[in-house]
Each structure stands twice: as C-alpha cells, then as structure tokens.
Design a protein around this motif. Structure first.
Motif, short mmCIF file in Angstrom:
data_model
loop_
_atom_site.label_atom_id
_atom_site.label_comp_id
_atom_site.label_asym_id
_atom_site.label_seq_id
_atom_site.Cartn_x
_atom_site.Cartn_y
_atom_site.Cartn_z
N VAL A 62 -6.50 27.56 60.05
CA VAL A 62 -5.26 27.72 59.28
C VAL A 62 -4.39 26.51 59.57
CG1 VAL A 62 -3.31 29.24 58.76
CG2 VAL A 62 -5.47 30.22 59.58
N ASN A 63 -4.31 25.61 58.62
CA ASN A 63 -3.55 24.37 58.84
C ASN A 63 -2.49 24.20 57.76
OD1 ASN A 63 -4.71 22.29 56.68
ND2 ASN A 63 -6.46 23.44 57.48
N SER A 64 -1.66 23.20 57.93
CA SER A 64 -0.50 23.02 57.05
C SER A 64 -0.87 22.62 55.64
CB SER A 64 0.44 21.96 57.65
OG SER A 64 -0.26 20.74 57.87
N GLN A 65 -2.14 22.26 55.38
CA GLN A 65 -2.54 21.86 54.04
C GLN A 65 -3.31 22.96 53.31
OE1 GLN A 65 -4.67 18.15 54.16
NE2 GLN A 65 -2.84 16.94 54.56
N ASN A 66 -4.15 23.70 54.03
CA ASN A 66 -4.96 24.73 53.38
C ASN A 66 -5.53 25.69 54.42
OD1 ASN A 66 -7.57 23.55 54.40
ND2 ASN A 66 -6.96 21.87 53.05
N LEU A 67 -6.12 26.76 53.94
CA LEU A 67 -6.87 27.68 54.78
C LEU A 67 -8.35 27.33 54.62
CD1 LEU A 67 -7.46 30.24 56.46
CD2 LEU A 67 -7.27 31.56 54.34
N THR A 68 -8.99 26.95 55.72
CA THR A 68 -10.39 26.57 55.68
C THR A 68 -11.23 27.62 56.38
OG1 THR A 68 -9.86 24.21 55.68
CG2 THR A 68 -12.09 24.82 56.32
N ILE A 69 -12.27 28.10 55.69
CA ILE A 69 -13.20 29.09 56.24
C ILE A 69 -14.60 28.47 56.17
CG2 ILE A 69 -14.10 31.43 56.05
CD1 ILE A 69 -11.58 32.22 54.56
N LEU A 97 -9.80 25.10 44.91
CA LEU A 97 -10.78 25.50 45.90
C LEU A 97 -11.88 24.44 46.01
CD1 LEU A 97 -11.07 29.20 44.75
CD2 LEU A 97 -10.05 28.46 46.89
N THR A 98 -12.25 24.10 47.24
CA THR A 98 -13.25 23.06 47.45
C THR A 98 -14.32 23.56 48.41
OG1 THR A 98 -11.56 21.34 47.16
CG2 THR A 98 -13.64 20.68 48.18
N THR A 99 -15.58 23.44 48.01
CA THR A 99 -16.69 23.82 48.88
C THR A 99 -16.99 22.70 49.87
OG1 THR A 99 -17.66 25.20 47.14
CG2 THR A 99 -19.13 24.49 48.90
N ILE A 100 -17.20 23.06 51.12
CA ILE A 100 -17.54 22.07 52.16
C ILE A 100 -18.88 22.45 52.77
CG2 ILE A 100 -15.15 21.45 52.65
CD1 ILE A 100 -15.19 23.33 55.02
N ARG A 101 -19.60 21.45 53.28
CA ARG A 101 -20.92 21.67 53.86
C ARG A 101 -20.95 21.45 55.37
NH1 ARG A 101 -23.12 24.94 50.33
NH2 ARG A 101 -23.01 24.11 48.20
N SER A 102 -19.85 21.10 55.96
CA SER A 102 -19.75 20.96 57.41
C SER A 102 -18.34 21.34 57.84
CB SER A 102 -20.07 19.52 57.83
OG SER A 102 -19.15 18.61 57.25
N PRO A 103 -18.20 21.86 59.04
CA PRO A 103 -16.87 22.28 59.49
C PRO A 103 -15.99 21.07 59.78
CG PRO A 103 -18.43 22.48 61.28
CD PRO A 103 -19.23 22.10 60.07
N PRO A 104 -14.69 21.19 59.56
CA PRO A 104 -13.80 20.07 59.89
C PRO A 104 -13.69 19.93 61.41
CG PRO A 104 -12.52 21.97 59.22
CD PRO A 104 -13.95 22.32 58.98
N PRO A 105 -13.81 18.74 61.94
CA PRO A 105 -13.65 18.56 63.39
C PRO A 105 -12.21 18.81 63.81
CG PRO A 105 -13.87 16.43 62.30
CD PRO A 105 -14.12 17.47 61.26
N LEU A 106 -12.03 19.37 65.00
CA LEU A 106 -10.69 19.66 65.49
C LEU A 106 -9.85 18.40 65.65
CD1 LEU A 106 -11.41 22.47 68.12
CD2 LEU A 106 -10.46 22.71 65.81
N SER A 107 -10.52 17.26 65.79
CA SER A 107 -9.79 16.00 65.93
C SER A 107 -9.08 15.60 64.64
CB SER A 107 -10.74 14.88 66.35
OG SER A 107 -11.80 14.72 65.41
N ASP A 108 -9.42 16.27 63.53
CA ASP A 108 -8.75 15.98 62.26
C ASP A 108 -7.38 16.64 62.17
OD1 ASP A 108 -10.90 14.50 61.48
OD2 ASP A 108 -11.67 15.95 60.01
#
Length: 317
Positions: free
Chosen positions: A90-97, A3-14
């Motif tokens: 919901v992507n092929s590598q992980n579930l990001t919330i 599990l990894t904490t993130i401080r900004s949302p991933p851009p859809l371009s990723d």
C-alpha cells in the motif's frame, strides 16, 4: 492511470518507508520515491469462484479453497470462494497486490477502489478474524449503466506479539493495545485514497466558461422582497433590478423576464412609459387649477408665470 498487470513484485528499495519519510524533509516532492504505508507479505486474498479470471493472480481454473483458521467463518457462506497467497504494497501511488504462486500481480489506482471497509469474520466457536473488504471498479470511468465490479477480501498476515503485548499478557505492567494488522491495512488504504482523489469531471462542474454565477435563495429583501431562487450576473453581481414598480413575477410570466438559463432578458412584452397617464398618477393629482394658472404653466403670462412654471408639471397633449 489504469489497472496494470505486473509479472514481478516491486522491490522494497523502490519505496520510502513511511516512518523514514516522516522523520525527514524531502528535497523534492516530485522526485521522491513512493511512500510505503503498509507492506504485508504472505497475506490471503479471497474471491468468489464466479469472478475468477478477472484478476491476473486469480486464474480461471484456480481451485484452492480458503484455509484455516479464517475458513471456519465460511461454514454458512452461500457463495464458494477461492484463496490466493499474496503480498500487499500500500503506497502513495497505488495499491499493489502480487501473488508469488501465480507469478503475477496488479497495480490498482485508488480512484478505482470504490469501497473498502473492515469486515469481521466470525467462526462457529466465537472466534473473530479481521479482514479488509475491497470493491474494485475494473472499467476505468465506468458509467452507472455499465459496472464491472470485483469483490475482494484481504486477510493480512498475523503479526508476531510485540514486546508491549508480551509484557501486558504477563501482568507485569499495562500498556496501550497496539493496532491490529487489519486496522493498519485499512488505515493505510484510507490514507492513500485521500492522497489520490477522484479526478474532477468537467461535465459536473457548476461553473460555465464565463465564470460561475451567484445563486441567491430564500427571502431576498434586497430584491424587492421576492422569495425564491435567482441567478446573479456572470461577473458575480446581482441581476438587473426586478420591476418592483409594476406587478409581480409569477410562474405564468417568468419567461418574459428570464431565459431558460436564468439570464435577464427584459421587462415583459411591452415596456411601460416613464409616466403612466391612465394608471399611477404623479405629484399634484387631484388639485384644481384656474385658467390663469394653466396659462402661466404654458408660458403665456409674464415673469410671475415663469417663476411658477418651474414648480408645475408639464401638461402632455
């Protein structure tokens, strides 16, 4: 991966949208962007008050109660819940919330999602609302004796009516009912979970370092009619032949033939001679021979005795 904490949302371009991925052949399966199976902006996430602080987007002092209309299904709830608005990836590598209000989020490896299921919330007026129940295992590789579980309820954003729905509701023509957002979210998590199975635990593998052994179970007619379970040799073959000519292997004497790992170790405490005098008799048992015949057998007579000696058994002293 944990599990990894993130401080900004991933851009859809990723990400590569699933529809785009399905329409083309990728140049490489290793350098491609993660495939985005589902994106839900403005979803709701519920968690019990007792579990606040376990996820970065649920601060320990969060007091925001579940909102309408789904909150009407909680009138008889025994545990108080809190709500946070989140975006789902919901992507092929992980579930990001990610929660814009909390300015934090979490990337969750699929092996740490121990349970996910569709959960229907029923209001007192008979209305039903779809949600996806997710159980997370926070401790990576946690044992049966040490669990750290978090129960999360995800309510996807309501989708605007599609043209097909509007046509159907107007009665102009019938059209297939589209999937609900709840079903889309659930199926996306299911599909990506299948792409990321649990890692294999070496301790759970049945094969040893020399290779696995075939296990034969049932009525083994090829092994002297014995019934039971026998381990083959490490090279995949059958074990040495069982002593079918002299007795049976039982629970009392099996240790004399096999070790604790099922390997063949011998034929009992004492190996029998090729011919047993005081037991099973050989050919010609019971026949009466005269003195002349005995001399012929011992080679004390002439040519006639030598010829007959070839067909006689040698007498042992």
């Amino acid at each position: 991966m944990s599990l990894t904490t993130i401080r900004s949302p991933p851009p859809l371009s990723d990400f590569t949208p699933l529809a785009e991925h399905q329409e083309k052949t990728p140049e490489s399966f290793y350098d491609e962007k993660p495939i985005l199976y589902y994106h839900g902006a403005g979803a709701k996430a519920w968690i019990s008050k007792s579990q606040r602080g376990k996820l970065p987007f649920f601060p320990a002092d969060l007091e925001s109660a579940p909102s309408a209309p789904e909150s009407s299904a909680l009138s008889d709830a025994t545990e108080e819940l809190v709500e946070q608005k989140v975006d789902l990836f919901v992507n092929s590598q992980n579930l990001t919330i990610f929660s814009p209000a909390a300015e934090s989020g979490l990337t969750i490896p699929y092996p740490q999602i121990s349970i996910h299921a569709i959960k229907t919330l029923s209001g007192p007026d008979g209305a039903k609302y779809g949600s996806v129940y997710v159980q997370l295992e926070l401790a990576e590789g946690g044992s049966d004796e040490e669990f750290d579980l978090v129960e999360l309820t995800l309510i996807p954003p309501a989708a605007a009516p599609s043209p097909e729905q509007a046509t159907e509701e107007s009665g102009i023509a019938a059209a297939p009912k589209p999937k609900s957002e709840t079903t889309k979210l659930f199926e996306a998590i299911s599909e990506c979970s299948n792409l990321n199975p649990d890692p294999v635990d070496q301790d759970d593998e049945d094969e040893d370092e020399n290779g696995g052994r075939i296990i034969f179970e049932g009525d083994l007619e090829t092994v002297e009619g014995f019934t039971g379970v026998f381990a083959g040799a490490n090279d995949g073959g059958l074990p040495p032949a069982l002593p079918g000519s002299g007795g049976w292997i039982t629970a009392e004497n099996v240790h004399e033939y096999f070790d604790a790992d099922g390997n063949w170790i011998g034929g009992g405490p004492e190996e029998e001679e090729e011919e047993v005098i005081s037991g099973e008799l050989g050919d010609g048992a019971g026949a009466v021979h005269g003195r002349d015949e005995e001399q012929n057998v011992n080679g004390q007579e002439g040519q006639e005795g030598q010829e007959e000696g070839d067909s006689k058994r040698v007498r042992r002293e």
